[in-house]
Write an enzyme that holds these catalytic residues in place. Structure first.
Site, short mmCIF file in Angstrom:
data_model
loop_
_atom_site.label_atom_id
_atom_site.label_comp_id
_atom_site.label_asym_id
_atom_site.label_seq_id
_atom_site.Cartn_x
_atom_site.Cartn_y
_atom_site.Cartn_z
N ASP A 51 0.85 -1.20 0.00
CA ASP A 51 0.00 0.00 0.00
C ASP A 51 0.88 1.25 0.00
O ASP A 51 0.53 2.27 0.52
CB ASP A 51 -0.94 0.02 1.20
CG ASP A 51 -0.23 0.09 2.52
OD1 ASP A 51 -0.86 0.55 3.49
OD2 ASP A 51 0.93 -0.29 2.61
N ASN A 88 0.59 7.22 3.74
CA ASN A 88 1.78 6.82 3.00
C ASN A 88 1.80 7.46 1.61
O ASN A 88 0.75 7.79 1.08
CB ASN A 88 1.81 5.30 2.86
CG ASN A 88 2.29 4.66 4.14
OD1 ASN A 88 3.29 5.09 4.70
ND2 ASN A 88 1.58 3.64 4.60
N CYS A 137 4.25 6.66 12.30
CA CYS A 137 4.05 5.26 11.95
C CYS A 137 4.23 4.46 13.24
O CYS A 137 4.92 4.91 14.15
CB CYS A 137 5.09 4.83 10.92
SG CYS A 137 4.86 3.15 10.33
N HIS A 138 3.60 3.28 13.30
CA HIS A 138 3.76 2.49 14.52
C HIS A 138 4.64 1.26 14.29
O HIS A 138 4.64 0.34 15.09
CB HIS A 138 2.40 2.10 15.11
CG HIS A 138 1.45 1.58 14.07
ND1 HIS A 138 0.15 1.98 13.96
CD2 HIS A 138 1.64 0.71 13.06
CE1 HIS A 138 -0.42 1.38 12.93
NE2 HIS A 138 0.47 0.59 12.38
N HIS A 195 9.50 2.52 7.43
CA HIS A 195 9.44 1.17 6.86
C HIS A 195 10.83 0.64 6.52
O HIS A 195 10.96 -0.25 5.66
CB HIS A 195 8.56 1.12 5.61
CG HIS A 195 7.13 1.49 5.87
ND1 HIS A 195 6.27 1.90 4.90
CD2 HIS A 195 6.41 1.49 7.02
CE1 HIS A 195 5.09 2.16 5.42
NE2 HIS A 195 5.15 1.92 6.71
N ASP A 244 7.64 -2.99 9.41
CA ASP A 244 7.44 -3.17 7.97
C ASP A 244 8.74 -3.31 7.20
O ASP A 244 8.72 -3.67 6.00
CB ASP A 244 6.62 -2.01 7.40
CG ASP A 244 5.17 -2.10 7.81
OD1 ASP A 244 4.65 -3.23 7.88
OD2 ASP A 244 4.55 -1.06 8.08
#
Ligand code: NAD
Length: 479
Positions: free
Chosen positions: A119, A153, A174-175, A203, A260
């Site tokens: 995504d 994103n 972001c987590h 990420h 991620d």
């Protein structure tokens, strides 16, 4: 108590908005604050407005709401703006992906080395980046003191773009670093005794510091690998923190990839479904395979239905376990997922999103340790240019964001073989967006191992440009 105005752009992303509303209700120091829910989709907006109001009534919090489809109205007088909008939604992304696959680009042209998050558009992201800049410029004009919490994103590309092109206060959220807690739990050690740091890009973060009771904790991970790795199985497609891919990346780069990042390795882990299954486990082959992504989209649909059910039925209480038991049965969801609902049900429990703790730290000087995406000013990661956004641990207080010293530094391989190539992709995406030069998109694909000829490159770009919703993007690239 200082009350603030928080604007949520793309608020129709209901699960996310509810988490923020819940966190705000649980933060007494921000009582009386106003949340401005903004979305272009009137139906989604009404649903989240009703649901959020219901949630606050049940939780007994003192939070006010307004709803609007007008961006300017929402941003006006805001102290904090959270952008979580996805222009075109998942539908556009799937269409772009389909066009890419038709020309031999498995999982689409945005699926690139070190950028495997499905995504996470970087090369077909024209609308997303344009919207990010529109929002940021509007803040600069009508609410120049507001903070922008960039959540949609691509966070890496978007936050870097905004920080370079405007003068507003911005941080990317972001987590992904929660992966550290998964590792700590798997090792069976007490998080209170662990001293950790992660650093890199969004990420693309790595566990550079991992100490347990003042000693290096990596040997504990080694022991876990020796004893458990061979029998590891994912519980869902996103469960990859200790997957064979993660362990293999750890062996190569010398530090554990976190969150991620595990999805963002090289082609070695992603050539095809079979390869993905080997590295991310059966049956899905990770979140970014055709099976894993279908699972995710299906879950999103179910969550949307559950939310719609709760919003429309006055007998269904958000804070009741019975509600979820009933709806999980209706949608045939596994019972284990009920624990996910527990954050919503537990009146004391924060969601784990960093937005409200950040706001509380800035407004009320309640110091918080968070992991945020900020410009690399002062060479937080010394090998990275200062005009690139990095994801690092920080302390936040009334005076702003204070990055920690990254110690020990990231391994040479992480910096040179992973962060550098990822950074070049970010630069190419931004350069393509800012100049509208189609040749950059072509160049990206020329360097892609899936490309067999330049004709293939031209054909796939033409195909993507020919999709009706891509007309504006096509014009931008002078086509
Ligand atoms: P979604 O499509 O379900 O929700 C996005 C919302 O944005 C929709 O309600 C849509 O109507 C709205 N929207 C679209 N265009 C808009 C516009 N011009 N103005 C205002 N609203 C608009 O998508 P999602 O799955 O909730 O994901 C949203 C974004 O958040 C994605 O970019 C996703 O990658 C990102 N995300 C970030 C994190 C993080 O931790 N940073 C985590 C998960 C998802």
């Amino acid at each position: 108590m200082p009350a603030v105005k928080i604007s949520i752009i793309g608020a129709g992303s209901a699960a996310f908005s509810l988490r923020l509303v819940g966190d705000l209700c649980r933060t007494k120091n921000l009582e009386g604050s106003l949340i401005s829910l903004m979305d272009i989709d009137g139906n989604r907006l009404n649903a989240i407005y009703n649901l959020a109001t219901k949630y606050v009534n049940e939780l007994g919090g003192n939070v006010k709401f307004e709803k609007t489809t007008n961006l300017e109205e929402s941003i006006k007088d805001s102290d904090f703006v959270i952008n979580t909008a996805l222009v075109g939604g998942h539908k556009w992304m799937e269409e772009n992906r389909k066009a890419g696959e038709k020309h031999g680009y498995y999982r689409g042209i945005d699926t690139q080395e070190f950028n495997m998050v499905s995504d996470y558009n970087t090369f077909t992201n024209y609308y997303q980046l344009k919207f990010f800049l529109d929002v940021a410029k509007l803040i600069e004009k009508i609410a120049p003191n507001a903070w922008l919490l960039q959540t949609a994103n691509p966070v890496f590309e978007g936050t870097t773009l905004i920080a370079r092109e405007t003068g507003i206060k911005v941080a990317g959220f972001c987590h992904g670093h929660h992966g550290v807690f998964q590792v700590i739990e798997a090792l069976g050690i007490d998080p209170k005794d662990v001293d950790w740091q992660v650093a890199g890009f969004n990420h693309a973060i790595w566990l550079n510091r991992f100490m347990y009771k003042d000693e290096n904790a990596y040997p504990l991970l080694e022991k876990w690998i020796e004893e458990n790795s061979s029998s590891w199985k994912p519980t869902d497609p996103f469960d990859d923190q200790l997957s064979p891919a993660a362990i293999d990346m750890y062996r190569f780069y010398g530090m554990l990839p976190v969150g991620d990042t595990v999805r963002n390795g090289s082609w070695k882990y992603h050539y095809n479904l079979e390869t993905k299954k080997k590295w991310f486990g059966e049956p899905w082959g990770g979140a970014d395979s055709e099976l894993g992504w279908a699972w995710y989209n299906e879950r999103l649909k179910i969550i949307t239905s559950i939310i719609a059910d709760i919003a429309s039925d006055p007998n269904l209480k958000i804070l009741s376990r019975e509600t979820y038991e009933k709806l999980f049965e209706k949608y045939n969801l596994p019972k284990e997922m009920l624990s996910e609902a527990s954050n919503i049900i537990d009146p004391e429990k924060m969601s784990g999103e960093q937005h409200i703790p950040f706001i509380n730290a800035i407004v009320n000087d309640e110091k918080q340790r968070l992991v945020l995406n900020i410009m690399n000013r002062g060479e937080i990661i010394k090998e990275i240019p200062e005009n690139v956004v990095v994801e690092v641990p920080v302390t936040v207080d009334k005076s702003g964001i204070h990055p920690e010293k990254i110690d020990p530094p990231l391994s040479k391989r992480v910096v040179k073989f992973y962060l550098y190539p990822r950074m070049v992709r970010m630069e190419m995406a931004l350069e393509a967006f800012l100049t509208g030069d189609r040749k950059i998109l072509e160049e990206v694909l020329v360097r892609d191992p899936r490309t067999k000829s330049f004709e293939q490159v031209e054909a796939v770009i033409d195909e993507i440009f020919s999709l009706s919703f891509n007309e504006e993007m096509k014009k931008h690239y002078n086509q």
